[in-house]
Design a protein around this motif. Structure first.
Motif, short mmCIF file in Angstrom:
data_model
loop_
_atom_site.label_atom_id
_atom_site.label_comp_id
_atom_site.label_asym_id
_atom_site.label_seq_id
_atom_site.Cartn_x
_atom_site.Cartn_y
_atom_site.Cartn_z
N ASP A 19 0.83 -1.21 0.00
CA ASP A 19 0.00 0.00 0.00
C ASP A 19 0.87 1.26 0.00
OD1 ASP A 19 -2.31 -1.50 -0.01
OD2 ASP A 19 -2.66 -1.32 2.16
N LEU A 20 1.93 1.26 0.82
CA LEU A 20 2.82 2.42 0.86
C LEU A 20 3.54 2.62 -0.46
CD1 LEU A 20 4.37 2.03 4.42
CD2 LEU A 20 2.82 3.83 3.64
N GLN A 21 3.94 1.52 -1.10
CA GLN A 21 4.61 1.61 -2.39
C GLN A 21 3.66 2.17 -3.44
OE1 GLN A 21 4.39 -0.22 -5.49
NE2 GLN A 21 6.16 0.88 -6.27
N SER A 22 2.41 1.74 -3.38
CA SER A 22 1.40 2.24 -4.31
C SER A 22 1.16 3.74 -4.11
CB SER A 22 0.10 1.47 -4.13
OG SER A 22 -0.90 1.97 -4.97
N ASP A 23 1.07 4.16 -2.85
CA ASP A 23 0.89 5.59 -2.54
C ASP A 23 2.07 6.40 -3.04
OD1 ASP A 23 -1.50 4.95 -1.32
OD2 ASP A 23 -0.72 5.13 0.73
N SER A 24 3.27 5.89 -2.82
CA SER A 24 4.48 6.57 -3.26
C SER A 24 4.50 6.70 -4.78
CB SER A 24 5.71 5.80 -2.78
OG SER A 24 6.89 6.38 -3.29
N SER A 25 4.12 5.67 -5.48
CA SER A 25 4.08 5.70 -6.93
C SER A 25 3.06 6.71 -7.43
CB SER A 25 3.76 4.30 -7.47
OG SER A 25 3.69 4.30 -8.86
N SER A 26 1.91 6.77 -6.77
CA SER A 26 0.87 7.73 -7.17
C SER A 26 1.35 9.16 -6.97
CB SER A 26 -0.40 7.49 -6.36
OG SER A 26 -0.95 6.24 -6.66
N LEU A 27 2.01 9.42 -5.85
CA LEU A 27 2.54 10.77 -5.59
C LEU A 27 3.60 11.14 -6.62
CD1 LEU A 27 2.83 10.77 -1.70
CD2 LEU A 27 1.31 12.18 -3.09
N HIS A 28 4.45 10.20 -6.95
CA HIS A 28 5.50 10.45 -7.94
C HIS A 28 4.87 10.78 -9.30
CE1 HIS A 28 9.34 10.26 -9.95
NE2 HIS A 28 8.83 9.38 -10.80
N SER A 29 3.85 10.05 -9.68
CA SER A 29 3.18 10.30 -10.95
C SER A 29 2.53 11.67 -10.96
CB SER A 29 2.12 9.23 -11.21
OG SER A 29 2.71 7.97 -11.40
N ALA A 30 1.88 12.04 -9.87
CA ALA A 30 1.23 13.35 -9.79
C ALA A 30 2.26 14.47 -9.86
CB ALA A 30 0.41 13.45 -8.50
N SER A 32 5.23 14.35 -11.23
CA SER A 32 5.78 14.37 -12.58
C SER A 32 4.84 15.09 -13.53
CB SER A 32 6.03 12.95 -13.09
OG SER A 32 7.05 12.33 -12.36
N PHE A 33 3.53 14.85 -13.39
CA PHE A 33 2.55 15.53 -14.23
C PHE A 33 2.59 17.03 -13.98
CE2 PHE A 33 -1.64 17.43 -14.75
CZ PHE A 33 -1.89 17.12 -16.08
N ILE A 34 2.63 17.43 -12.72
CA ILE A 34 2.65 18.86 -12.38
C ILE A 34 3.89 19.52 -12.94
CG2 ILE A 34 2.89 20.48 -10.44
CD1 ILE A 34 1.06 18.51 -8.85
N GLN A 35 5.04 18.87 -12.78
CA GLN A 35 6.29 19.43 -13.31
C GLN A 35 6.23 19.56 -14.83
OE1 GLN A 35 9.79 17.10 -12.58
NE2 GLN A 35 11.15 18.83 -12.94
N GLY A 36 5.72 18.54 -15.49
CA GLY A 36 5.60 18.59 -16.94
C GLY A 36 4.65 19.69 -17.40
N TYR A 37 3.56 19.86 -16.66
CA TYR A 37 2.59 20.90 -17.00
C TYR A 37 3.24 22.28 -16.86
CZ TYR A 37 -1.93 23.21 -17.30
OH TYR A 37 -2.98 23.98 -17.70
N LYS A 38 4.00 22.48 -15.78
CA LYS A 38 4.66 23.77 -15.58
C LYS A 38 5.69 24.05 -16.67
CE LYS A 38 4.18 24.10 -10.56
NZ LYS A 38 4.91 24.13 -9.27
N ILE A 39 6.45 23.02 -17.03
CA ILE A 39 7.44 23.20 -18.10
C ILE A 39 6.74 23.53 -19.42
CG2 ILE A 39 9.15 22.00 -19.52
CD1 ILE A 39 10.03 20.54 -16.95
N GLY A 40 5.63 22.85 -19.69
CA GLY A 40 4.86 23.14 -20.90
C GLY A 40 4.32 24.57 -20.91
N ALA A 41 3.85 25.02 -19.75
CA ALA A 41 3.35 26.40 -19.65
C ALA A 41 4.47 27.40 -19.88
CB ALA A 41 2.69 26.62 -18.29
N LEU A 42 5.65 27.12 -19.30
CA LEU A 42 6.80 28.02 -19.52
C LEU A 42 7.20 28.04 -21.00
CD1 LEU A 42 9.08 27.25 -16.45
CD2 LEU A 42 7.96 29.42 -16.99
#
Length: 58
Positions: A19-30, A32-42
């Protein structure tokens, strides 16, 4: 298979670990998405602006 080999307490610990590994993976994915979105906006700002580059400060 693990459930048959491990005690109930040990199996509960393994489930918590998964469960902890799954939570960690979900946070990492989120994040990564946020960082990619910010880079795209820039990039969009850089393309459509008359300034030299918004990346110079990075």
């Amino acid at each position: 298979m693990l459930k048959a080999r491990l005690s109930e307490e040990d199996f509960d610990q393994v489930e918590k670990l998964y469960d902890l590994q799954s939570d960690s993976s979900s946070l990492h994915s989120a994040l990564s998405f946020i960082q990619g979105y910010k880079i795209g906006a820039l990039m969009m700002i850089d393309v459509f602006s008359d300034q030299d580059s918004v990346y110079e400060g990075l």
